[in-house]
Structures are given as structure tokens and as C-alpha cells.
Write a protein that holds these residues in place. Structure first.
Motif: not given
Length: 368
Positions: A186-189, A217-219, A227-233
């Protein structure tokens, strides 16, 4: 968060121009004159060779001259009869909306008896109730499926499967969803960054939007776990808003935290410090998912209408705008305003009615 359902059956509004045309002035030759007729100075006209006198004067509708010409619409040369009312042509502005759909493996999980993936597909493309077939004539829909393949070190990231935005795009969007299935991460950002930049480069009139439907949650491409890609998203949603593209987020199920959903909603709508939070959508069943898409589509349908011919501020005093046949006030908080000579905007409750799927918006102006 869930909200009340909107009317999903309402179609586009109908704008029919009806013009009351002015009467035309006609000029009639005298019968039997081989040469130009002469004036005897007493208001009488005669032909030089025969000296036959023919009286001049006005004719009325339906009269026939001696030459046999019927003059149905006659006035003295140069005069016209002005129309009483002119229906102004209003042209709805067409938004462009990309459906950014999470294609990660978790979308294969159960969602009230079906998979999350199939429920999303059905809400979007069901031939009878899907949002794309309902509104494809009024919204330029595009599609972007996103995932990544962490098992292949040479695979691109993100992996995007895209359908370019266009009107009447149901068939291609439906086929693309049908040919794909959940896989990967899940590379949302990174996905949101790629999609908004492509959308920003698209040269079409009207506002642009992205609706992100995700179930987790985004990775990131660099670190798919945890899955800690929240800041990038959030940064991607902020960048999209800075380019004039609004982002809405829908959680398919309950595995996305409210905190991240709120951060994404605020970033996607440009909420500043101290402003009220933007709305996010958490769908726990198929009906709630359909309602979320409905509410978002209602908000993206523009309350600005283009004019076929420009109006001045002075002209608007002689114009009446009707929504579903009811007049709404000029410069009224729940009426309408002239935003520039070629655009009007519905305000307040008039805008709400339009976004809910009104079938009729009409402007009538006297044409004195």
C-alpha cells in the motif's frame, strides 16, 4: 464518518434555450415598374412609363400587396419589435475526478459477505446503481489502481494501472477493474503524488479531484513494512491541494485509524490551523460505502454555471434565476450571484439543491 444517504437516482439538470425572436422589417417593390419609381412630391409614387399611381403605407400581418407578396411580419424599414423575455443558456461546469483505489492484498478480505475489492467495484460500476454509469455524462472520471510488488526487487513502485479521465468512461473503467485483483502492498503517498501530478498536467476546464479508497494504513516503496507511510501520504495530499486538486479519503472497513483519516481529509481540503476539520468517510458496510461516494460526488458537482453570452451587473437586475421552477434571489446568501460576465454561481441552499441532483436550472432575462 457516516452521514445520511443522498438521492442517487437524480440525473443531470436540463437547460433548454427558448428564444423569442424579434419581428423583421420587409421592403416591398411597387408592381409593374421597369424603372425606379418616382415621388410626385405629394406622398404618391408612380412608374415613369405608365404613370400608374400606387399609394404607400403600412401593411398589417396577413395582407397581400398588388404584386402578390404576403407580408406576415411588417414594420417600417429599420424598426424591430424587441422580445419580451430571453431564456439565457446556462452551461454546467464539468469536474474531473480520479478514483484512486487501493489494490493491496488486504482488499481481498471479507466485507459483509463479499470481498472489499468486489464491493468497491460494484459501488463504482454496477450498471444500475454504480456512480460511474450514473454520472459519466457530467463528470470526467479517471481510474488509478495502486499497489507494489515487494517480492520482486526489480518491479516498479508504485505499480499504477490507470484509465485517463474522460466523459462517458464507464466501459473502460469497468473493464479495468474486472481485469485486476488485489495483490502487493500500500504505497499510498507515492501513488497519490504520481496521480495528482498527472492530473495537474491534464489540460481540461473545470476543477479537479481525487477520491482515495483504501482499507489500510499506508506504507512506502522504501519500507513496505511496517505501515508507517502516513507522513508521505499527508504530504502528497497537501501538495495536490497546493496545485488546486482536492483529495477526499474513504476507509473501506475499520483498519485505517481515525487520526490518519482526519489528517488526510484536512490536508486534502486545505484545512489550516484553527479551521474546522474536513469530513472523512469510514465505511463499515457496502451501503455506507455507496453513501460516502454519493456525498463526495454531490460536493464536487460545481455550483458555478457558464453563460453562453456575457451579462453585466446592470443586466442582472432584469434577470430571474429559477431552480426547479422556483425563483432565487440575486446576491442572496441562498440565491445566486454573477461572479464574472460569463459565470453565475448558486449560493447556500440553492447550491445544495443543485448538488443533490436538481433537474432544472433556468435564467430568464428581459431583453430591453
Amino acid at each position: 464518518m457516516d452521514s445520511d444517504s443522498t438521492d442517487r437516482s437524480a440525473g443531470p439538470w436540463l437547460l433548454l434555450p427558448v428564444l423569442a425572436l424579434p419581428l423583421l422589417a420587409w421592403a416591398t417593390a411597387l408592381p409593374g415598374c421597369a424603372e425606379p419609381c418616382l415621388d410626385d412630391g405629394l406622398g404618391q409614387m408612380f412608374c415613369p412609363e405608365s404613370e400608374t399611381e400606387v399609394a404607400t403605407g403600412d401593411t398589417t400581418a396577413g395582407d397581400t400587396t398588388e404584386a402578390g407578396t404576403t407580408e406576415a411580419d411588417t414594420a417600417e424599414a429599420g424598426d424591430t419589435e424587441a422580445c419580451a423575455v430571453l431564456d439565457v443558456i446556462l452551461i454546467p461546469q464539468t469536474p474531473t475526478l480520479v478514483l484512486l483505489v487501493d489494490q493491496s492484498l488486504s482488499m481481498a478480505q471479507d466485507f459483509q459477505g463479499d470481498t472489499r475489492w468486489d464491493v468497491v467495484r460494484n459501488v463504482l460500476t454496477d450498471p444500475n446503481n454504480g456512480i460511474v454509469p450514473q454520472f459519466e455524462g457530467n463528470i470526467r472520471f479517471g481510474l488509478a489502481l495502486y499497489t507494489s510488488d515487494t517480492g520482486d526487487m526489480n518491479a516498479p513502485c508504485p505499480i499504477l494501472t490507470e484509465v485517463n479521465p474522460a466523459l462517458n468512461n464507464f466501459a473502460e473503467i469497468d473493464a479495468t477493474l474486472g481485469m485486476n485483483a488485489p495483490l502487493g502492498d500500500t504505497p499510498t503517498g507515492e501513488s497519490l503524488d504520481a496521480v495528482w501530478q498527472t492530473l495537474d498536467a491534464l489540460d481540461v476546464p473545470g476543477k479537479k479531484f481525487i477520491v482515495l479508497a483504501t482499507d489500510g494504513e499506508p506504507d512506502t516503496c522504501a519500507e513496505p513494512n511496517p505501515n508507517n507511510g502516513q507522513p508521505q501520504s499527508v504530504a502528497a495530499a497537501q501538495a495536490a491541494f497546493g496545485a488546486g486538486i482536492q483529495t477526499y479519503i474513504i476507509s473501506v472497513g475499520d483498519q485505517v485509524s481515525d487520526a490518519h483519516l482526519q489528517d488526510m481529509a484536512n490536508a486534502g481540503q486545505g484545512v489550516g490551523p484553527g479551521d474546522p476539520d474536513a469530513e472523512f468517510y469510514k465505511s463499515l458496510d457496502p451501503d455506507a460505502l455507496a453513501t460516502a461516494f454519493d456525498q463526495i460526488l454531490a460536493s464536487v458537482r460545481s455550483c458555478r454555471l457558464d453563460l453562453d453570452n456575457p451579462l453585466t451587473a446592470e443586466d442582472t437586475a432584469n434577470c430571474t434565476l429559477l431552480v426547479n421552477g422556483d425563483p432565487v434571489g440575486l446576491d442572496d446568501p441562498n440565491g445566486w450571484a454573477l461572479t464574472d460576465p460569463t459565470e453565475v454561481e448558486l449560493l447556500g441552499s440553492a447550491c445544495d439543491t443543485l448538488q443533490a441532483g436538481t433537474s432544472s436550472v433556468q435564467m430568464e432575462c428581459t431583453c430591453a
